[in-house]
Write a protein that holds these residues in place. Structure first.
Motif, PDB file in Angstrom:
ATOM      1  N   LYS A 286       0.646  -1.223  -0.383  1.00  0.00           N
ATOM      2  CA  LYS A 286       0.192  -0.314  -0.369  1.00  0.00           C
ATOM      3  C   LYS A 286       1.314   1.464   0.208  1.00  0.00           C
ATOM      4  O   LYS A 286       0.222   2.292  -0.636  1.00  0.00           O
ATOM      5  N   ASP A 287       2.263   1.178   0.259  1.00  0.00           N
ATOM      6  CA  ASP A 287       3.180   2.240   0.150  1.00  0.00           C
ATOM      7  C   ASP A 287       3.595   2.087  -0.699  1.00  0.00           C
ATOM      8  O   ASP A 287       4.914   3.148  -0.496  1.00  0.00           O
ATOM      9  N   GLY A 288       4.065   1.164  -2.102  1.00  0.00           N
ATOM     10  CA  GLY A 288       4.527   1.080  -2.619  1.00  0.00           C
ATOM     11  C   GLY A 288       4.743   2.247  -3.432  1.00  0.00           C
ATOM     12  O   GLY A 288       6.274   2.621  -4.268  1.00  0.00           O
ATOM     13  N   ARG A 289       3.894   2.813  -4.195  1.00  0.00           N
ATOM     14  CA  ARG A 289       4.179   3.698  -4.577  1.00  0.00           C
ATOM     15  C   ARG A 289       3.479   5.120  -4.805  1.00  0.00           C
ATOM     16  O   ARG A 289       2.358   5.213  -4.827  1.00  0.00           O
ATOM     17  N   ALA A 290       3.590   5.800  -3.703  1.00  0.00           N
ATOM     18  CA  ALA A 290       3.615   7.284  -3.468  1.00  0.00           C
ATOM     19  C   ALA A 290       1.930   7.080  -2.881  1.00  0.00           C
ATOM     20  O   ALA A 290       1.419   7.893  -4.934  1.00  0.00           O
ATOM     21  N   GLY A 291       1.339   6.618  -2.891  1.00  0.00           N
ATOM     22  CA  GLY A 291      -0.644   6.453  -2.820  1.00  0.00           C
ATOM     23  C   GLY A 291      -1.130   6.019  -3.643  1.00  0.00           C
ATOM     24  O   GLY A 291      -2.101   5.623  -3.644  1.00  0.00           O
ATOM     25  N   GLU A 292      -0.540   5.139  -4.739  1.00  0.00           N
ATOM     26  CA  GLU A 292      -1.354   4.558  -5.739  1.00  0.00           C
ATOM     27  C   GLU A 292      -1.176   3.083  -5.138  1.00  0.00           C
ATOM     28  O   GLU A 292      -1.817   1.835  -6.201  1.00  0.00           O
ATOM     29  N   GLY A 293      -0.632   2.607  -4.252  1.00  0.00           N
ATOM     30  CA  GLY A 293       0.142   1.223  -3.765  1.00  0.00           C
ATOM     31  C   GLY A 293      -1.750  -0.006  -3.539  1.00  0.00           C
ATOM     32  O   GLY A 293      -2.037   1.774  -2.388  1.00  0.00           O
ATOM     33  N   ASP A 294      -1.811  -0.608  -3.028  1.00  0.00           N
ATOM     34  CA  ASP A 294      -3.033  -1.372  -3.420  1.00  0.00           C
ATOM     35  C   ASP A 294      -2.950  -2.588  -2.758  1.00  0.00           C
ATOM     36  O   ASP A 294      -3.965  -3.271  -2.092  1.00  0.00           O
ATOM     37  N   GLY A 295      -2.243  -3.049  -1.912  1.00  0.00           N
ATOM     38  CA  GLY A 295      -1.527  -4.360  -1.178  1.00  0.00           C
ATOM     39  C   GLY A 295      -1.464  -3.963  -0.042  1.00  0.00           C
ATOM     40  O   GLY A 295      -1.836  -3.562   0.620  1.00  0.00           O
ATOM     41  N   PRO A 296      -0.562  -5.242   0.835  1.00  0.00           N
ATOM     42  CA  PRO A 296      -0.772  -4.997   2.318  1.00  0.00           C
ATOM     43  C   PRO A 296       0.390  -4.634   2.775  1.00  0.00           C
ATOM     44  O   PRO A 296       1.326  -3.194   1.919  1.00  0.00           O
ATOM     45  N   GLY A 297       0.674  -3.985   4.318  1.00  0.00           N
ATOM     46  CA  GLY A 297       2.049  -3.539   4.709  1.00  0.00           C
ATOM     47  C   GLY A 297       3.106  -3.515   4.030  1.00  0.00           C
ATOM     48  O   GLY A 297       4.020  -2.717   4.103  1.00  0.00           O
TER      49      GLY A 297
END
Length: 497
Positions: A286-297
């Motif tokens: 969820k933090d992998g792409r500057a606000g674009e991520g949708d996965g787990p922590g």
């Protein structure tokens, strides 16, 4: 119990016991006939089913030919999205990786999405040995786990159980694993589902680590896809802080456009639905792409080989890697319907298991050497396969390898396999047939002799052949061979005039 079914007897031995279990056969007959009837209706709704089937085949074949390139692309995309990719050459390495990742979180419990890859490697047993409790959350997998049982179907692992047996398992075992079953539980589907829902809800809310497989991985974006019917997978994929996905390297597709084909064919072939009720997709963290991520922590992807590259090296057998685990072939197979899934001694039962397991594990063991013979070669499995795997062709190919030996790839090395024991008569018969068919004069003479002596032919075969003819009528030899009839009636004449 081992997900790899170590120590299971050869298929004929296991099947002989299964076919005498009237309850098992009744459960299988009812379930498989119901599922395949629904599938026929769902497939008939699609006017371009044949084109979709061919497209799925072509996409899979293209991907397998360029698997190295797409796997690297997938790793780069997952990493860019905040995930971590691990490569596991075999089951032991995959189990070590997952166990270490769970230990790093400090947790001793995990919830699991239904995953054949984790069953293949025996992950639950490896985690248990490390003091980590793995809880299955799929309803059928929960039934199997609580019953200390083994799965017997790809899509419906508890297909061999009826409602009364499930009620007894819930009432007896749920209290040992968490929330007990409600008092006075009946065998109605609604009550059984509610008991499972209440039992699992506390695990969903408590678990910090989830473990899954994936139906598909999209190389261009690093997106993983899980399709399911119950919603338990969605809970495992969204609630835990850490997600670990163990996925076979063949589950990759190049692009989202390719994925569209399988999201039409998989649900219709498996659950006879137009689309799966739950289709979950995530890309990295969820933090992998500057606000674009949708996965787990935290997200870890374990890419599993475990015999897949060896299978890929076989030009005939590699088509088994197209499999999207729909289980349609199981539901039409007369052998599976009568013997059940446990007789196959593998997490992959039925026709697809008969060609996949001997390639992933090799044919050194008695059970794996017997699986290619667990078929009548009727071809029903090929007709329903949504990616057109010619299972009968691979079965015959593997039978030849077992009986004759020959070159194969094991652990990445080319080896020369010795013929399996117990096939000397088969080899002799095939060599005699090869000689006869390559000598037309001898073949013609043998046919004429057989025709002229047909009144003396026995109705059953002697010796070892008695086992074959005990359940079959020997074909009658005609009074005249086709070759002789053709020469007598039309030989040398132009019948088109």
């Amino acid at each position: 119990m081992s997900g790899t079914f170590v120590g299971m007897p050869a298929f004929p031995v296991a099947a002989q016991e299964a076919v005498h279990d009237s309850t098992l056969r009744g459960n299988l007959r009812h379930a498989t006939h119901t599922i395949r009837a629904k599938r026929e209706k769902a497939v008939a709704e699609v006017s371009d089913w044949a084109a979709l089937r061919e497209a799925g085949k072509q996409i899979k074949d293209h991907t397998l030919r360029h698997l190295d390139r797409y796997l690297v692309q997938l790793e780069e995309a997952v990493t860019a999205a905040g995930g971590v990719v691990h490569w596991a050459a075999d089951a032991d390495e995959a189990n070590r990786i997952v166990t270490a990742l769970v230990r790093m979180t400090g947790e001793t419990e995990v919830v699991k999405v239904k995953s054949m890859a984790t069953q293949e490697i025996g992950l639950n047993e490896a985690l248990e040995a490390a003091g980590i409790h793995a809880y299955e959350t799929d309803l059928a997998e929960l039934i199997v786990q609580l019953g200390k049982d083994r799965p017997s179907h790809i899509l419906v692992p508890a297909i061999h159980r009826n409602r009364g047996e499930i009620r007894d398992i819930f009432a007896r075992e749920m209290g040992e694993w968490g929330r007990p079953a409600p008092e006075g539980l009946t065998d109605t589907p609604a009550e059984l589902a509610e008991a499972a829902r209440l039992h699992l809800r506390e695990k969903f809310l408590r678990a910090k680590v989830g473990i899954s497989g994936a139906n598909f991985m999209v190389a261009e974006t690093g997106t993983l896809v899980v399709v399911e019917s119950e919603g338990n997978g969605r809970m495992c994929l969204t609630l835990p802080e850490t997600l670990i996905s163990v996925v076979g390297i063949e589950k990759i597709v190049p692009s989202w456009r390719d994925l569209e084909v399988f999201l039409q064919t998989l649900p219709r072939s498996s659950t006879a639905e137009r689309m799966n009720p739950y289709t979950s997709m995530w890309t990295g963290t969820k933090d992998g792409r500057a606000g674009e991520g949708d996965g787990p922590g935290t997200f870890h992807l374990v890419l599993l080989d475990n015999g897949r590259t060896d299978t890929l090296a076989d030009e005939v057998g590699r088509q088994a890697l197209r499999c999207i685990r729909c289980s349609a072939c199981l539901n039409v197979c007369p052998v599976y319907e009568r013997a059940g899934g446990h007789a196959y001694g593998s997490v992959y039962p039925g026709p697809i298991g008969a060609i996949l397991s001997p390639q992933l594990r090799g044919t050194r063991s008695e059970i794996d050497a017997s699986l290619p013979y667990a078929s009548s070669l009727c071809g029903a499995c090929y007709e329903v396969c949504p990616v057109a795997i010619d299972i009968p062709e691979v079965l015959v190919h593997l039978r030849e390898r077992i009986a004759e030996g020959g070159p194969a790839t094991r652990d990445g090395n080319r080896v020369l396999l010795k013929p399996a024991k117990g096939h000397a008569a088969e080899r002799a018969a095939m060599r005699a047939a090869r000689w006869a068919f390559s000598h037309p004069g001898a073949l013609r003479g043998g046919q004429r002799l057989a025709s002229r002596t047909r009144r003396f032919h026995p109705r059953t075969l002697p010796g070892p052949g008695r086992a074959w003819s005990a359940t079959r009528d020997l074909p009658e030899v005609p009074a005249e061979s086709f070759r002789d009839w053709w020469q007598r009636t039309r030989g040398g004449k132009d019948v088109t005039k």
